[in-house]
Write a protein that holds these residues in place. Structure first.
Motif, mmCIF file in Angstrom:
data_model
loop_
_atom_site.group_PDB
_atom_site.id
_atom_site.type_symbol
_atom_site.label_atom_id
_atom_site.label_comp_id
_atom_site.label_asym_id
_atom_site.label_seq_id
_atom_site.Cartn_x
_atom_site.Cartn_y
_atom_site.Cartn_z
ATOM 1 N N SER A 167 5.475 -34.803 45.300
ATOM 2 C CA SER A 167 4.156 -35.304 44.921
ATOM 3 C C SER A 167 3.128 -34.279 45.352
ATOM 4 O O SER A 167 3.471 -33.213 45.860
ATOM 5 C CB SER A 167 3.884 -36.665 45.567
ATOM 6 O OG SER A 167 4.084 -36.607 46.964
ATOM 7 N N PRO A 210 5.650 -35.514 37.484
ATOM 8 C CA PRO A 210 4.254 -35.858 37.777
ATOM 9 C C PRO A 210 3.732 -36.920 36.818
ATOM 10 O O PRO A 210 4.232 -37.050 35.698
ATOM 11 C CB PRO A 210 3.522 -34.527 37.580
ATOM 12 C CG PRO A 210 4.387 -33.733 36.668
ATOM 13 C CD PRO A 210 5.790 -34.132 36.975
ATOM 14 N N ASP A 240 0.229 -41.004 45.928
ATOM 15 C CA ASP A 240 0.352 -39.692 46.585
ATOM 16 C C ASP A 240 0.272 -38.516 45.622
ATOM 17 O O ASP A 240 0.548 -37.380 46.006
ATOM 18 C CB ASP A 240 1.636 -39.612 47.425
ATOM 19 C CG ASP A 240 1.667 -40.676 48.507
ATOM 20 O OD1 ASP A 240 0.633 -40.911 49.137
ATOM 21 O OD2 ASP A 240 2.742 -41.281 48.723
ATOM 22 N N TRP A 241 -0.119 -38.782 44.373
ATOM 23 C CA TRP A 241 -0.375 -37.716 43.412
ATOM 24 C C TRP A 241 -1.871 -37.597 43.170
ATOM 25 O O TRP A 241 -2.565 -38.611 43.047
ATOM 26 C CB TRP A 241 0.292 -38.014 42.068
ATOM 27 C CG TRP A 241 1.763 -37.793 42.012
ATOM 28 C CD1 TRP A 241 2.759 -38.721 42.164
ATOM 29 C CD2 TRP A 241 2.424 -36.555 41.755
ATOM 30 N NE1 TRP A 241 3.989 -38.130 42.032
ATOM 31 C CE2 TRP A 241 3.823 -36.812 41.777
ATOM 32 C CE3 TRP A 241 1.977 -35.252 41.514
ATOM 33 C CZ2 TRP A 241 4.771 -35.802 41.555
ATOM 34 C CZ3 TRP A 241 2.917 -34.257 41.292
ATOM 35 C CH2 TRP A 241 4.300 -34.535 41.314
ATOM 36 N N LYS A 289 -7.469 -34.266 48.583
ATOM 37 C CA LYS A 289 -7.221 -35.031 47.360
ATOM 38 C C LYS A 289 -8.478 -35.133 46.511
ATOM 39 O O LYS A 289 -8.425 -35.035 45.285
ATOM 40 C CB LYS A 289 -6.719 -36.427 47.711
ATOM 41 C CG LYS A 289 -5.318 -36.460 48.315
ATOM 42 C CD LYS A 289 -4.907 -37.886 48.645
ATOM 43 C CE LYS A 289 -3.518 -37.922 49.249
ATOM 44 N NZ LYS A 289 -3.104 -39.305 49.618
ATOM 45 N N GLY A 341 -0.039 -35.121 49.170
ATOM 46 C CA GLY A 341 1.300 -35.253 48.620
ATOM 47 C C GLY A 341 2.264 -35.979 49.528
ATOM 48 O O GLY A 341 3.382 -36.262 49.131
ATOM 49 N N VAL A 398 -0.990 -32.527 40.541
ATOM 50 C CA VAL A 398 -0.391 -32.213 39.250
ATOM 51 C C VAL A 398 -0.862 -30.833 38.812
ATOM 52 O O VAL A 398 -0.083 -30.009 38.336
ATOM 53 C CB VAL A 398 -0.767 -33.286 38.201
ATOM 54 C CG1 VAL A 398 -0.237 -32.888 36.825
ATOM 55 C CG2 VAL A 398 -0.201 -34.647 38.601
ATOM 56 N N GLU A 440 10.832 -37.594 39.907
ATOM 57 C CA GLU A 440 10.090 -36.477 40.486
ATOM 58 C C GLU A 440 9.123 -35.869 39.482
ATOM 59 O O GLU A 440 8.516 -34.826 39.747
ATOM 60 C CB GLU A 440 11.059 -35.409 40.998
ATOM 61 C CG GLU A 440 11.881 -35.877 42.190
ATOM 62 C CD GLU A 440 12.627 -34.747 42.873
ATOM 63 O OE1 GLU A 440 12.536 -33.600 42.369
ATOM 64 O OE2 GLU A 440 13.279 -34.999 43.894
ATOM 65 N N SER A 445 -6.685 -39.937 43.006
ATOM 66 C CA SER A 445 -5.273 -39.886 43.393
ATOM 67 C C SER A 445 -4.668 -41.284 43.321
ATOM 68 O O SER A 445 -5.371 -42.296 43.427
ATOM 69 C CB SER A 445 -5.119 -39.332 44.811
ATOM 70 O OG SER A 445 -5.744 -40.199 45.751
ATOM 71 N N ARG A 459 7.699 -44.012 38.417
ATOM 72 C CA ARG A 459 7.164 -43.646 39.732
ATOM 73 C C ARG A 459 8.246 -43.095 40.644
ATOM 74 O O ARG A 459 7.967 -42.257 41.518
ATOM 75 C CB ARG A 459 6.498 -44.878 40.360
ATOM 76 C CG ARG A 459 5.894 -44.625 41.727
ATOM 77 C CD ARG A 459 5.350 -45.914 42.318
ATOM 78 N NE ARG A 459 4.969 -45.726 43.714
ATOM 79 C CZ ARG A 459 4.615 -46.703 44.525
ATOM 80 N NH1 ARG A 459 4.571 -47.951 44.080
ATOM 81 N NH2 ARG A 459 4.291 -46.448 45.791
#
Length: 299
Positions: A2, A270, A47-48, A23, A159, A5, A268, A44, A265
């Protein structure tokens, strides 16, 4: 996996040294040694940091934080020195930039909860506790707690996920005196915010603060009581036993986990870009929270 992106390249401004890309915020230091904090429109979730921005979000967060700092000034000092735009900064930084004291930050997310939901609900359902604090039987999603509780977390890098910890662990990490001061300040600020929000028809379910030291003085830092750092629920729609309508990022989270997004989710991969209707609805929620809390129109 994470994180970002698409990680942005920080803007270089003469006289400012770039310190960190968070973030949402870009952190710089000026020649006087002060911190210059610029709130972007990034958002965000899970955690992305998503590839889609929410227009005006950074300004809304900054202006709402400033309003709250004024409401809380008698409880705890804050880190804001000015909103003066640094020389040579882009015009887009106006309204989203704070010049702040450089503090010795405490590496703890100071979370206060007045209602049960989120990660607190998950732990409660397993053990009838939140961060090791015992709670009564019979609580459900959205239940008001008998009294607000301090449920700290470790502060994670971009992340990575903040981890709830016990009060005893905080005391071990930062010392018993500092832990006690963090708990007292967190619950005092939460209680003030809860009461002000309630008068405006909003439930402040939970929130997180960051503190730092200016010498021996404990100072409130970063943002405070915004839709990024808090769960705001419309009071007239509160109904324990289900997920509550909200003014925060839950709208984005709900879309990302829907079939429409097509995103897994647990993979892995994005997350995808947000569609325009989700962007517009999310912006509207941030603006509505600002307007209802402050009593002023967003322009």
């Amino acid at each position: 996996m994470s994180g970002f992106v698409e990680k942005p390249e920080p803007i270089q401004v003469p006289g400012l040294v770039h310190l960190h890309t968070g973030k949402v915020r870009e952190l710089y230091q000026n020649e006087a040694g002060d911190l210059v904090m610029v709130a972007s429109d990034r958002i965000s979730a899970f955690d992305w940091v998503l590839p889609t921005e929410i227009p005006d979000k950074g300004r809304v967060l900054t202006q709402l934080s400033l309003w709250w700092f004024d409401q809380l000034a008698d409880l705890v000092p804050n880190h804001v020195l000015s909103m003066e735009l640094p020389a040579g900064a882009p015009a887009d930084w106006a309204g989203r930039t704070l010049v702040c004291k450089s503090l010795q930050m405490v590496p703890v997310e100071c979370v206060a909860r007045g209602y049960l939901t989120g990660s607190g609900l998950v732990e409660y359902n397993e053990s009838r506790t939140v961060c090791g604090l015992a709670l009564p039987e019979g609580l459900v999603d959205g239940s008001e707690l008998p009294a607000p509780i301090f449920t700290p977390a470790t502060k994670a890098a971009v992340g990575e996920h903040d981890e709830n910890v016990s009060y005893e662990e905080v005391a071990r990490q930062v010392g018993a005196d500092t832990a006690a001061r963090l708990r007292q300040a967190t619950l005092a600020v939460y209680s003030r915010g809860r009461d002000i929000a309630r008068d405006r028809g909003i439930i402040l379910a939970d929130t997180k603060f960051e503190f730092g030291f200016d010498g021996d003085s404990l100072v409130l830092a970063d943002e405070v009581l915004t839709a990024d750092s808090s769960r705001f629920w419309p009071a007239d729609q509160w109904q324990p036993g289900r997920a509550q309508p909200s003014y925060d990022k839950q709208y984005v989270r709900d879309w990302l986990t829907s079939a429409e997004s097509g995103w897994d989710r647990k993979s892995e991969q994005p997350p995808p870009a947000l569609p325009q209707e989700v962007v517009e609805a999310t912006r509207a929620k941030y603006v509505e929270a600002y307007e209802r809390l402050t009593g002023t129109s967003w322009s």
